[in-house]
Design an enzyme around this catalytic site. Structure first.
Site, PDB file in Angstrom:
ATOM      1  N   GLU A 115      42.830  41.899  35.633  1.00 26.31           N
ATOM      2  CA  GLU A 115      43.738  42.971  36.063  1.00 26.31           C
ATOM      3  C   GLU A 115      44.806  42.331  37.115  1.00 26.31           C
ATOM      4  O   GLU A 115      44.614  41.598  37.881  1.00 26.31           O
ATOM      5  CB  GLU A 115      42.847  43.792  37.021  1.00 26.31           C
ATOM      6  CG  GLU A 115      41.619  44.444  36.335  1.00 26.31           C
ATOM      7  CD  GLU A 115      40.708  45.216  37.378  1.00 26.31           C
ATOM      8  OE1 GLU A 115      41.164  45.354  38.401  1.00 26.31           O
ATOM      9  OE2 GLU A 115      39.550  45.369  37.099  1.00 26.31           O
ATOM     10  N   HIS A 141      36.505  41.870  43.172  1.00 29.89           N
ATOM     11  CA  HIS A 141      37.645  42.510  44.124  1.00 29.89           C
ATOM     12  C   HIS A 141      37.363  43.815  44.616  1.00 29.89           C
ATOM     13  O   HIS A 141      36.252  44.313  44.164  1.00 29.89           O
ATOM     14  CB  HIS A 141      38.987  42.414  43.407  1.00 29.89           C
ATOM     15  CG  HIS A 141      38.823  43.125  41.876  1.00 29.89           C
ATOM     16  ND1 HIS A 141      38.333  42.492  40.797  1.00 29.89           N
ATOM     17  CD2 HIS A 141      39.219  44.248  41.603  1.00 29.89           C
ATOM     18  CE1 HIS A 141      38.292  43.149  39.761  1.00 29.89           C
ATOM     19  NE2 HIS A 141      38.858  44.448  40.300  1.00 29.89           N
TER      20      HIS A 141
END
EC number: 1.13.11.5
Length: 445
Positions: free
Chosen positions: A341, A371
C-alpha cells in the site's frame, strides 16, 4: 487559453477530426489508398491483434507525417528513472516521506521528463509484468520535446500545479483532484505554469479498467460517462532537426531527433486513447449500519493480474463522505495486508494521521507490515460520540495498492532526503486498555 473540449465515456469507440479539416476521417475503411487531405494512416495498437473484441484496443491516426519520420534513437541519461529493484536491501519498515521538494526554477529548469524520480516498484519490464511508482517534480514546460513509454501505461496524479498535456489525440488540462491516463506508446508533452509536483503509477503489460461492481449493481464508484477523452487537434509545425522524441524502453531512456512536431494528427478513431477523470465525480459507497468497510469500495481504476480479484495495481481514493456507522471504530482499522500500500495526499489531511502525513508526501506499508491509525487518532475515535459526521471534507488522499512486493530505490531511501525517520514514533504512545476483569468496558455512547 480557450476552454478545451472532450468526448465523454470510458473505453468507448470514438471518432474525432480537427474542425479545420472537415471530412478528414476516411469513410467506410481505415486505410484507403489515398487518405483525405493526403494524410498518412497509422494504427496504434494497445493489444495483440487477436485479443477478444472486449479487450482489443487500437486507434487509427490520420497524420501529416507518420511517426516513423525521425533519426535513430540514442541512449540518454536516465536521471532518477530506474527499474532496478535490487539497488538497496529490502526494508519491511513502515516508511513515510515528507513533501518531496520541487526544484526552484531560478536555480535549475526541470521539465516533466527530467523531473521524474522512481520511488519504488516490482516486477520485470521485459516480461510485461509489474509496476513502478514515480514522483514528478518540475518547474518548466517541455519545449520541443515529447515523451512516450514503450513499457506501460502512466496514471498521472497532479498534486500541485496544472498540467496542459498535448497528445497525438488532442489536448487535456489536468488539475489537482483530477487524474489522467496516458496509455502505452502514446506521445505526449506537458506544459506547466508554476513549480509542479505529483505522483505517477506505471503498470507494465496491462491496461487500467473500471472495477467490476458485483452486488453494487449497474451504477456506482467511477461512472464511465465521467471519463473525458481529448478531441482531435493538430499543429503543422516545422522544427528543422530540433524536435526531440524521448522513449522509455526496457526501463532506459532514448532520444531521437525529427524535423516536425509529433502532434500532427488531423483526425483519429478507435478505443485506445488518453483520458482524464475528475475525482469529485466519484460515487462513494459506504457502511450505513456498522463496521468499517474495506477500502476496495473506493477503487477508481484497476489493472488486473491473471488471478481473479488480484490486481497488479488498484488506484483507490478516500473522498469526502458521510460517516454514520453505529458501534464502530470509524477510522481505518489496524491492518496487515498481503498487498503493498503506497499512499499519497493531494490536499487536506488524512483521517487516520492528521499530523506528519502531508500533501505532496507519501507512505509505503509493505506486504504484511502492520499499520493503522496513530495513537492520537485511536484515542479520539474510541471516545467520539457516534453521530452522523462529514469525513474528509476539503481533503483527498489516495492509494496505489499492489499484489507485488515493492522495492524502494536509492533515491527514495536516501537521495530524496525526504524520508521521515521518526514515522514509527506515531504509534509509540499506544497503550494497553485491556480490562481482564470486565468483558464489557464502558462504551462512549
Amino acid at each position: 487559453m480557450a476552454e478545451l473540449k472532450y468526448i465523454s465515456g470510458f473505453g468507448n469507440e470514438c471518432a474525432s477530426e480537427d474542425p479545420r479539416c472537415p471530412g478528414s476521417l476516411p469513410e467506410g475503411q481505415n486505410n484507403p489508398q489515398v487518405c483525405p487531405y493526403n494524410l498518412y494512416a497509422e494504427q496504434l495498437s494497445g493489444s495483440a491483434f487477436t485479443c477478444p473484441r472486449s479487450t482489443n484496443k487500437r486507434s487509427w491516426l490520420y497524420r501529416i507525417l507518420p511517426s516513423v519520420s525521425h533519426k535513430p534513437f540514442e541512449s540518454i541519461d536516465e536521471g532518477h528513472v530506474t527499474h532496478n529493484w535490487d539497488e538497496v536491501d529490502p526494508d519491511p519498515n513502515q516508511l513515510r516521506w515528507k513533501p518531496f521538494e520541487i526544484p526552484k526554477a531560478s536555480q535549475k529548469k526541470v521539465d516533466f521528463v527530467s523531473g521524474l524520480h522512481t520511488l519504488c516498484g516490482a516486477g520485470d519490464i521485459k516480461s510485461n509484468n509489474g509496476l513502478a511508482i514515480h514522483i514528478f517534480l518540475c518547474n518548466t514546460s517541455m519545449e520541443n520535446r515529447c515523451f512516450y513509454n514503450s513499457d506501460g501505461d502512466f496514471l498521472i496524479v497532479p498534486q500541485k500545479g496544472n498540467l496542459l498535456i498535448y497528445t497525438e489525440f488532442g489536448k487535456m488540462l489536468v488539475q489537482p483532484n483530477e487524474i489522467c491516463v496516458i496509455q502505452r506508446g502514446m506521445r505526449f508533452s506537458i506544459d506547466v505554469f508554476e513549480e509542479t509536483r505529483g505522483y505517477l503509477l506505471e503498470v507494465y503489460g496491462v491496461h487500467f479498467e473500471l472495477p467490476d461492481l458485483g452486488p453494487i449493481g449497474a451504477n456506482g464508484l467511477a461512472n464511465p460517462r465521467d471519463f473525458l477523452i481529448p478531441v482531435a487537434w493538430y499543429e503543422d509545425r516545422q522544427v528543422p532537426g530540433g524536435y526531440t522524441v524521448i522513449n522509455k524502453y526496457q526501463g532506459k531512456l532514448f532520444a531521437a531527433k525529427q524535423d516536425v512536431s509529433p502532434f500532427n494528427v488531423v483526425a483519429w478513431h478507435g478505443n485506445y486513447t488518453p483520458y482524464k477523470y475528475n475525482l469529485k465525480n466519484f460515487m462513494v459507497i459506504n457502511s450505513v449500519a456498522f463496521d468499517h468497510a474495506d477500502p476496495s469500495i473506493f477503487t477508481v481504476l484497476t489493472a488486473k493480474s491473471v488471478r481473479p480479484g488480484v490486481a497488479i495495481a488498484d488506484f483507490v481514493i478516500f473522498p469526502p463522505r458521510w460517516g454514520v456507522a453505529d458501534k464502530t471504530f470509524r477510522p481505518p482499522y489496524y491492518h496487515r495486508n498481503c498487498m503493498s500500500e503506497f499512499m499519497g495526499l493531494i490536499r487536506g489531511h488524512y483521517e487516520a494521521k492528521q499530523g506528519g502525513f502531508l500533501p505532496g508526501g507519501g507512505s509505503l506499508h509493505s506486504t504484511m507490515t502492520p499499520h493503522g491509525p496513530d495513537a492520537d487518532c485511536f484515542e479520539k475515535a474510541s471516545k467520539a460520540k457516534l453521530a452522523p459526521e462529514r469525513i474528509a471534507d476539503g481533503t483527498m488522499a489516495f492509494m496505489f495498492e499492489s499484489s507485488l512486493s515493492l522495492a524502494v530505490t536509492k533515491w527514495g531511501l536516501k537521495a530524496s532526503r525526504c524520508l521521515d525517520e521518526n514515522y514509527y514514533k506515531c504509534w509509540e504512545p499506544l497503550k494497553s486498555h485491556f480490562t481482564p476483569n470486565s468483558r464489557n468496558p464502558t462504551e462512549p455512547n
